[in-house]
Structure formats: C-alpha cells, structure tokens
Design a protein around this motif. Structure first.
Motif, short mmCIF file in Angstrom:
data_model
loop_
_atom_site.label_atom_id
_atom_site.label_comp_id
_atom_site.label_asym_id
_atom_site.label_seq_id
_atom_site.Cartn_x
_atom_site.Cartn_y
_atom_site.Cartn_z
N CYS A 16 1.74 -8.91 5.50
CA CYS A 16 2.19 -8.19 4.64
C CYS A 16 3.00 -9.09 3.38
CB CYS A 16 3.29 -7.11 4.88
SG CYS A 16 2.31 -5.80 5.90
N SER A 17 3.92 -10.18 4.12
CA SER A 17 5.05 -11.04 3.50
C SER A 17 4.06 -11.90 2.43
CB SER A 17 5.93 -11.41 4.20
OG SER A 17 6.72 -10.80 4.90
N ALA A 18 2.80 -12.26 3.23
CA ALA A 18 2.00 -13.39 2.53
C ALA A 18 1.03 -12.80 1.60
CB ALA A 18 1.00 -14.16 3.55
N LEU A 19 0.87 -11.28 1.59
CA LEU A 19 0.03 -10.99 0.74
C LEU A 19 0.32 -10.96 -0.79
CD1 LEU A 19 -2.69 -8.95 0.54
CD2 LEU A 19 -0.92 -7.03 0.59
N GLU A 20 -0.67 -11.55 -1.59
CA GLU A 20 -0.51 -11.69 -2.89
C GLU A 20 -1.21 -10.74 -3.68
OE1 GLU A 20 -0.82 -15.46 -4.81
OE2 GLU A 20 -0.21 -16.42 -2.67
N LEU A 21 -0.48 -9.92 -4.52
CA LEU A 21 -0.89 -8.95 -5.36
C LEU A 21 -0.75 -9.27 -6.73
CD1 LEU A 21 0.42 -5.82 -3.27
CD2 LEU A 21 -1.91 -6.84 -3.18
N PRO A 22 -1.74 -9.93 -7.25
CA PRO A 22 -1.61 -10.11 -8.73
C PRO A 22 -1.71 -9.14 -9.87
CG PRO A 22 -3.80 -11.04 -7.88
CD PRO A 22 -2.98 -10.53 -6.80
N ASP A 24 -1.60 -8.40 -14.18
CA ASP A 24 -1.37 -9.07 -15.61
C ASP A 24 -0.63 -7.99 -16.59
OD1 ASP A 24 -3.57 -7.46 -16.02
OD2 ASP A 24 -4.87 -9.09 -16.46
#
Length: 97
Positions: A16-22, A24
């Motif tokens: 969960c900590s490493a999950l990137e949710l980009p 814009d």
C-alpha cells in the motif's frame, strides 16, 4: 485481518505504501460528489473511528457511509474523521490505548 500473520500484514502495508496513484488535476465535468455507501455507521466507534468488530481497523472519509448535501461539509468530515482515526491508530501503535 486478525487471522493474518505479522509478516503478511507488513507485506500489505509495504504494498500500500509503494502504490503510486498518479493524477493530473480534478475532473472538469463537475462530477465531484459524495458517494453513498461504505462502512455502516453503527459498526464504527465515533470517538476513534475504529471498527467495532475488528479492533485496530480504522475508517475515515468516504470509506464511511455518510451521504447528503455537502457544500464543503464532506471535506470537514474527511479531515475530522481522518484525524480521529489517525490519532487512535497512532495511540494503539504506541501502546497508549
């Protein structure tokens, strides 16, 4: 998650900590609405936002079944419930409660 080992929980936390949710920016279609549904209010301790059935599991913001005309009140609920849940989780982690 009481049946999960500490190693499994650490793996979930790391994922969960490493999950990137980009993202814009916000939607330009004016579709920013509160969604109905989520964890039922009767299943949450409102002082801590901790689950009554799973100790140590906290909810806040849109994970909680709060719905209605918001006019900015949704933000306030998210901030306040997040503060309560976060403070309680930190207290548990530090052995305060």
């Amino acid at each position: 998650f009481p049946h999960r080992s500490a190693r499994e929980l650490d793996a979930v936390a790391a994922a969960c900590s490493a999950l990137e949710l980009p993202f814009d920016g916000k939607d330009t279609n004016k579709e920013e609405f509160v969604t109905a549904g989520g964890v039922r209010l009767k299943e949450i301790n409102f002082k801590t936002y901790e689950s009554k059935s799973v100790p140590g599991l906290h909810f806040c913001g849109e994970l909680v079944d709060v719905d209605g005309v918001t006019g900015g009140f949704n933000f306030m609920h998210c901030w306040c419930s997040g503060f309560a849940a976060g403070t309680s989780a930190a207290d548990i982690a530090e052995g305060v409660s």
